[in-house]
Design a protein around this motif. Sequence first.
Motif, PDB file in Angstrom:
ATOM      1  N   LYS A  99      23.479  41.439  59.940  1.00 18.63           N
ATOM      2  CA  LYS A  99      22.764  41.653  61.105  1.00 18.63           C
ATOM      3  C   LYS A  99      21.261  41.195  60.730  1.00 18.63           C
ATOM      4  O   LYS A  99      20.696  41.547  59.707  1.00 18.63           O
ATOM      5  N   PHE A 100      20.595  40.641  61.964  1.00 21.58           N
ATOM      6  CA  PHE A 100      19.150  40.278  61.910  1.00 21.58           C
ATOM      7  C   PHE A 100      18.735  40.181  63.250  1.00 21.58           C
ATOM      8  O   PHE A 100      19.443  39.976  64.053  1.00 21.58           O
ATOM      9  N   GLY A 101      17.177  40.178  63.168  1.00 20.12           N
ATOM     10  CA  GLY A 101      16.602  40.129  64.484  1.00 20.12           C
ATOM     11  C   GLY A 101      17.164  40.955  65.506  1.00 20.12           C
ATOM     12  O   GLY A 101      17.176  41.946  65.232  1.00 20.12           O
ATOM     13  N   SER A 102      17.702  40.734  66.758  1.00 17.96           N
ATOM     14  CA  SER A 102      18.097  41.375  67.639  1.00 17.96           C
ATOM     15  C   SER A 102      19.583  41.915  67.527  1.00 17.96           C
ATOM     16  O   SER A 102      20.245  42.800  68.401  1.00 17.96           O
ATOM     17  N   PHE A 103      20.310  41.293  66.602  1.00 21.06           N
ATOM     18  CA  PHE A 103      21.583  41.698  66.308  1.00 21.06           C
ATOM     19  C   PHE A 103      21.781  43.208  65.822  1.00 21.06           C
ATOM     20  O   PHE A 103      20.774  43.709  65.257  1.00 21.06           O
ATOM     21  N   VAL A 104      22.569  43.830  66.498  1.00 21.50           N
ATOM     22  CA  VAL A 104      22.963  45.166  66.223  1.00 21.50           C
ATOM     23  C   VAL A 104      23.934  45.454  65.222  1.00 21.50           C
ATOM     24  O   VAL A 104      23.799  46.348  64.166  1.00 21.50           O
TER      25      VAL A 104
END
Length: 71
Positions: free
Chosen positions: A14-19
Motif C-alpha cells: 500500500k502507498f498513497g491513498s491505498f488502505v
Amino acid sequence: MAEHKIGDYVQGTKFGSFVHDFEGEIEKVYENSVLIHILSFDDEDRILVGELNNRAIVRKEDAKPVKAKAE
C-alpha cells in the motif's frame, strides 16, 4: 533482489491513498519501478483503483513476487 519480468504476478504494498496491499500482473518494467495491472484488491480501495484505471507504478522493492510468469 529477484529480476522483475513482464507477466509476473506480484503483490504491491500500500502507498498513497491505498488502505491495503494489492496484487496484479507486471505490464512494464522501468529502471527502478514497475507498472502493475491491478487484478486483486480490497473492496475498501475499489474507488481508488477505478480512478487509477486498475494500474499503479510502484518501486521494484515494493513489488513482492507471488508467482513468476510461466516460461
